[in-house]
Design a protein around this motif. Structure first.
Motif, PDB file in Angstrom:
ATOM      1  N   ASP A 184     -70.576  48.372  31.800  1.00  0.00           N
ATOM      2  CA  ASP A 184     -70.830  47.158  31.019  1.00  0.00           C
ATOM      3  C   ASP A 184     -71.403  46.106  31.960  1.00  0.00           C
ATOM      4  N   VAL A 185     -72.398  45.378  31.473  1.00  0.00           N
ATOM      5  CA  VAL A 185     -73.004  44.284  32.228  1.00  0.00           C
ATOM      6  C   VAL A 185     -72.751  42.988  31.467  1.00  0.00           C
ATOM      7  N   ARG A 186     -72.150  42.014  32.136  1.00  0.00           N
ATOM      8  CA  ARG A 186     -71.885  40.712  31.527  1.00  0.00           C
ATOM      9  C   ARG A 186     -72.606  39.637  32.323  1.00  0.00           C
ATOM     10  N   THR A 213     -75.379  39.159  24.960  1.00  0.00           N
ATOM     11  CA  THR A 213     -76.589  39.956  25.173  1.00  0.00           C
ATOM     12  C   THR A 213     -76.523  41.235  24.353  1.00  0.00           C
ATOM     13  N   THR A 252     -76.130  45.707  26.640  1.00  0.00           N
ATOM     14  CA  THR A 252     -75.518  45.665  27.972  1.00  0.00           C
ATOM     15  C   THR A 252     -74.092  46.202  27.966  1.00  0.00           C
ATOM     16  N   ARG A 253     -73.679  46.822  26.894  1.00  0.00           N
ATOM     17  CA  ARG A 253     -72.357  47.438  26.817  1.00  0.00           C
ATOM     18  C   ARG A 253     -72.512  48.942  26.730  1.00  0.00           C
ATOM     19  N   ILE A 268     -73.460  51.251  28.865  1.00  0.00           N
ATOM     20  CA  ILE A 268     -74.733  51.782  29.364  1.00  0.00           C
ATOM     21  C   ILE A 268     -74.460  53.111  30.062  1.00  0.00           C
ATOM     22  N   LEU A 303     -82.426  46.973  35.222  1.00  0.00           N
ATOM     23  CA  LEU A 303     -82.453  45.992  34.143  1.00  0.00           C
ATOM     24  C   LEU A 303     -83.095  44.710  34.645  1.00  0.00           C
ATOM     25  N   LEU A 319     -82.808  40.175  29.311  1.00  0.00           N
ATOM     26  CA  LEU A 319     -81.458  40.018  28.783  1.00  0.00           C
ATOM     27  C   LEU A 319     -81.113  38.571  28.466  1.00  0.00           C
ATOM     28  N   VAL A 352     -73.941  37.823  37.519  1.00  0.00           N
ATOM     29  CA  VAL A 352     -73.950  39.148  36.920  1.00  0.00           C
ATOM     30  C   VAL A 352     -72.660  39.872  37.283  1.00  0.00           C
TER      31      VAL A 352
END
Length: 485
Positions: free
Chosen positions: A196-198, A208, A211-212, A214, A224, A229, A238
């Motif tokens: 997951d990217v937050r 976004t 971004t979950r 992935i 990315l 995003l 990030v």
């Protein structure tokens, strides 16, 4: 001869292949509980410099991935990747040379690399392709390191090759026309990773899409662009969290101080988790502007205190009040009027809620390069940093609340020692040391106290840094006690 700034302090010079309870006790317990509660409320305690429980044994495996620019528009940049095997001696005993060292690409079988103990070797690298992976077993795992240097006519960046893990935080990214960043994640393991990217921005946590959860397959690299995003967001933090497996992550940042100016280049420093007590190391002694970037990922407002760790000790800078950071937000704090110039510096950032932070320094000139000083931890084992040919390298060391000492030794690419110094750092102070001529890398060995630091690089259009992080050296084995019969 090498030189060291020692204010306060002193120096002594010394010349088949694998893929890549009584009442008193009660009172003591109550006092300890109260002290622990005070630490939790204030967040001002120094991190423990050393742990003594349990034995520490040499590592017998190491896996390092160098940062990748696959699928990144890098431009006209020269890339150099090196691998080294530091000649460090835990407990005074020399390290062996048994085992296997492989170099390859993610997801592919590596080729043997014949690297002598103490030597440094340049690796084949393609800026548009996968980055090298170092995979060592046996004695060759201890002291292994790798670094990547990117340079153009007006900018430069230095980054260490790092082991994969499940959590990464990067402060200082952007997604605007004059500030663009790319997140690159590589899975080195045989199984699939899911991450997951937050993102956090000036207005708080950013919602976004995509971004979950992935998926990143074995040996796969996912890139990315943050502009896709969170477009037109000037400041971003990030977070990469692996729900399954682990990854090696890096953020390449391109920042222009003025619209239309040439962008600087830097690999953002990473930290594993937010903290209430941060040490930010690697602030160049010279720069046109400096900005503190503080991110509060919690759901509570953060009140932040900043302390300067300078050549003569620590102090609260005049003119900088307590900083308030809203939940989930990134706050930018100008430091140009509060930081002293011309001396090595680090910052201590404290809050009652966990934070992540970095200091951006922009150099002088119309197309100035930039660098980021990020969080560092006290060294338990030696660290190694490269000495690029195009820039002046300065190793900055800071001490905790007690005096500290460290040995700094320069080595040529063939492993020959170029010079060594023992540097003493006063409590709450920062000292600087420049490696001797002919050095290709430097090894920093902590001797006493809490030693924090980073290497900075300046000159010929380059402004960069890399934090001091421990070499793969020793792991702690658990203490086993017999249970009651």
């Amino acid at each position: 001869m090498s030189s060291a700034q020692r204010v306060p302090g002193s120096r002594r010079a010394t010349g088949p292949r694998r893929p890549v309870p009584g009442g008193g006790a009660v009172l003591g317990v109550l006092l300890l509980a109260l002290a622990a509660a005070a630490v939790l409320l204030t967040g001002t305690a120094e991190p423990a410099p050393r742990q003594t429980a349990g034995a520490r044994t040499l590592v017998d495996s190491a896996l390092l991935a160098c940062p990748s620019t696959q699928d990144v528009r890098l431009g006209r940049v020269t890339t150099r990747v090196v691998a080294g095997l530091a000649d460090v001696r835990p407990a005074g005993e020399p390290l062996g040379d048994s085992g296997e060292l492989l170099v390859g690409e993610p997801g592919r079988a590596g080729e043997p690399l014949d690297l002598a103990r103490g030597a440094l070797e340049e690796l084949p690298s393609d800026p548009t392709g996968p980055a090298p992976v170092l995979d060592a077993s046996g004695d060759l795992a201890a002291g292994l390191f790798g670094d990547r240097t990117d340079s153009s006519d007006t900018a430069g960046a230095v980054a260490a090759c790092r082991a994969p893990r499940g959590s990464w935080w990067f402060t200082g990214a952007g997604a605007s026309l004059d500030h663009a960043s790319d997140l690159v994640m590589t899975n080195l393991d045989p199984g699939q990773a899911v991450v997951d990217v937050r993102l956090h921005g000036p207005e708080g946590t950013i919602d976004t899409v995509g971004t979950r959860d992935i998926p990143i397959g074995a040996g796969e690299t996912v890139t990315l662009s943050l502009a896709d995003l969170a477009p037109q967001t000037e400041e971003l933090t990030v977070e990469v969290a692996a729900a399954r497996g682990r990854v090696s992550a890096a953020v390449l940042d391109r920042y222009a101080a003025r619209p239309g100016a040439a962008a600087g280049l830097e690999w953002l420093p990473a930290t594993q988790r937010p903290s209430r007590n941060l040490r930010l190391a690697g602030i160049p002694s010279a720069g046109a502007s400096r900005t503190l970037l503080v991110t509060n990922p919690s759901e509570l407002e953060a009140l932040v205190e900043v302390e300067v760790v300078g050549a003569n000790g620590s102090f609260a800078p005049t003119g900088l009040d307590q900083v308030s950071v809203a939940p989930g937000a990134v706050e930018s704090v100008p430091l140009d009027d509060v930081l002293p110039a011309g001396e090595p510096l680090a910052l201590r950032v404290r809050s009652r809620v966990p934070l992540v932070a970095a200091v951006r320094t922009v150099g002088t000139g119309p197309g100035a390069d930039n660098s980021y000083a990020g969080p560092v931890l006290p060294l338990l084992d030696p660290a190694a940093v490269p000495v690029p040919a195009r820039a002046t390298t300065t190793v900055q060391l800071s001490a905790g609340s007690q005096p500290a000492r460290a040995t700094l030794t320069g080595y040529a690419a063939d492993g020959k020692e170029t010079g060594s110094d023992e540097v003493a750092i006063g409590p709450g102070a920062t000292a600087a040391w420049e490696p001797p001529t002919g050095s290709a890398y430097v090894v920093v060995t902590p001797l006493e106290g809490s030693v924090y630091g980073a290497a900075t690089y300046a000159g010929r259009g380059i402004l960069a840094q890399t934090p001091l992080a421990e070499l793969p050296m020793r792991v702690r084995t658990p203490s086993v006690r017999p249970g009651p019969r």
